[in-house]
Design an enzyme around this catalytic site. Structure first.
Site, PDB file in Angstrom:
ATOM      1  N   TYR A  16       0.836  -1.203   0.000  1.00 49.71           N
ATOM      2  CA  TYR A  16       0.000   0.000   0.000  1.00 49.71           C
ATOM      3  C   TYR A  16       0.873   1.258   0.000  1.00 49.71           C
ATOM      4  O   TYR A  16       0.667   2.167  -0.805  1.00 49.71           O
ATOM      5  CB  TYR A  16      -0.923  -0.005   1.220  1.00 49.71           C
ATOM      6  CG  TYR A  16      -1.774   1.233   1.316  1.00 49.71           C
ATOM      7  CD1 TYR A  16      -2.815   1.459   0.415  1.00 49.71           C
ATOM      8  CD2 TYR A  16      -1.526   2.196   2.288  1.00 49.71           C
ATOM      9  CE1 TYR A  16      -3.580   2.607   0.476  1.00 49.71           C
ATOM     10  CE2 TYR A  16      -2.290   3.341   2.364  1.00 49.71           C
ATOM     11  CZ  TYR A  16      -3.320   3.546   1.454  1.00 49.71           C
ATOM     12  OH  TYR A  16      -4.065   4.696   1.518  1.00 49.71           O
ATOM     13  N   GLU A  38     -11.631   5.398   4.915  1.00 46.14           N
ATOM     14  CA  GLU A  38     -11.067   6.293   5.935  1.00 46.14           C
ATOM     15  C   GLU A  38     -12.062   6.463   7.082  1.00 46.14           C
ATOM     16  O   GLU A  38     -11.681   6.500   8.251  1.00 46.14           O
ATOM     17  CB  GLU A  38     -10.707   7.662   5.337  1.00 46.14           C
ATOM     18  CG  GLU A  38      -9.522   7.652   4.395  1.00 46.14           C
ATOM     19  CD  GLU A  38      -8.167   7.499   5.075  1.00 46.14           C
ATOM     20  OE1 GLU A  38      -8.102   7.423   6.321  1.00 46.14           O
ATOM     21  OE2 GLU A  38      -7.161   7.446   4.348  1.00 46.14           O
ATOM     22  N   TRP A  46      -5.140   1.697  10.382  1.00 41.20           N
ATOM     23  CA  TRP A  46      -5.369   1.649   8.934  1.00 41.20           C
ATOM     24  C   TRP A  46      -5.112   0.235   8.411  1.00 41.20           C
ATOM     25  O   TRP A  46      -5.757  -0.224   7.482  1.00 41.20           O
ATOM     26  CB  TRP A  46      -4.490   2.687   8.251  1.00 41.20           C
ATOM     27  CG  TRP A  46      -4.697   2.813   6.771  1.00 41.20           C
ATOM     28  CD1 TRP A  46      -3.738   2.734   5.817  1.00 41.20           C
ATOM     29  CD2 TRP A  46      -5.928   3.058   6.066  1.00 41.20           C
ATOM     30  NE1 TRP A  46      -4.293   2.904   4.563  1.00 41.20           N
ATOM     31  CE2 TRP A  46      -5.638   3.108   4.691  1.00 41.20           C
ATOM     32  CE3 TRP A  46      -7.252   3.231   6.469  1.00 41.20           C
ATOM     33  CZ2 TRP A  46      -6.605   3.326   3.708  1.00 41.20           C
ATOM     34  CZ3 TRP A  46      -8.232   3.442   5.496  1.00 41.20           C
ATOM     35  CH2 TRP A  46      -7.895   3.485   4.137  1.00 41.20           C
TER      36      TRP A  46
END
Length: 195
Positions: A16, A38, A46
């Site tokens: 990522y 988000e 995350w």
């Protein structure tokens, strides 16, 4: 190979960071997906969301805003039983609410991308952080984005979430200057190559 200090050795995180985070994004559906993820991340790591991204896409019809905007109460109850996503009623309802807000801003701005990028005058902000402690959790731009998005009907868009969104969607280049991605992203910005 030097990377930003927040990246762990987890392959999902490495991929990522190396290929997505901070690279300017203009695709409407991808921007919507990222906004929803988000919001789902609020209060969590995350990495927790990244590891469930595939399940999120399946659960939320590939993040198609027009489909999501029509979700019934029964569909929301079904999602609350889905173990592949974060089963939080407020977060799930916010995706539906955001799909409706998405439709309204697309009607007004022509695209979601035009709306989102208007918060940085359509030009990524290039920062020059040398260490993680310098990187802010929110900025004046993210506070303005948060105010406007709330006014336009979006939820789970506080200034800190908005700044994380700006970072991941490439509205700002917050790779540390020593990170190998920093110059790569700056070159993409110079060439106007957005994904």
């Amino acid at each position: 190979m030097e990377r930003c200090g927040w990246v762990t050795e987890d392959q999902v995180y490495l991929d990522y960071h190396d290929h997505e985070w901070g690279r300017p994004m203009k695709d409407d559906r991808e921007l919507f997906e990222l906004l929803c993820l988000e919001g789902a991340q609020a209060g969590l790591s995350w990495l927790t969301i990244l590891k469930r991204r595939k399940q999120y896409k399946e659960a939320f019809d590939q993040f198609d805003p027009s489909t999501i905007a029509g979700y019934s109460d029964e569909k929301i109850e079904e999602l609350l039983q889905n173990e592949g996503i974060i089963r939080n009623r407020l977060k799930i309802r916010s995706v539906v609410k955001n799909a409706k807000a998405y439709q309204a801003v697309v009607e007004q701005y022509g695209s979601f991308s035009s709306y989102i990028w208007s918060f940085v005058d359509n030009q990524p902000i290039i920062n020059h952080w040398t260490c993680l402690s310098e990187v802010p959790s929110q900025t004046e731009e993210s506070r303005m984005m948060s105010r406007e998005m709330k006014k336009d009907g979006f939820s789970f868009v506080g200034p800190t979430i908005c700044y994380a969104y700006m970072q991941s969607a490439g509205l700002v280049n917050d790779h540390l200057t020593g990170c190998f991605c920093y110059q790569e992203v700056n070159q993409l910005i110079e060439k106007g190559e957005f994904r």
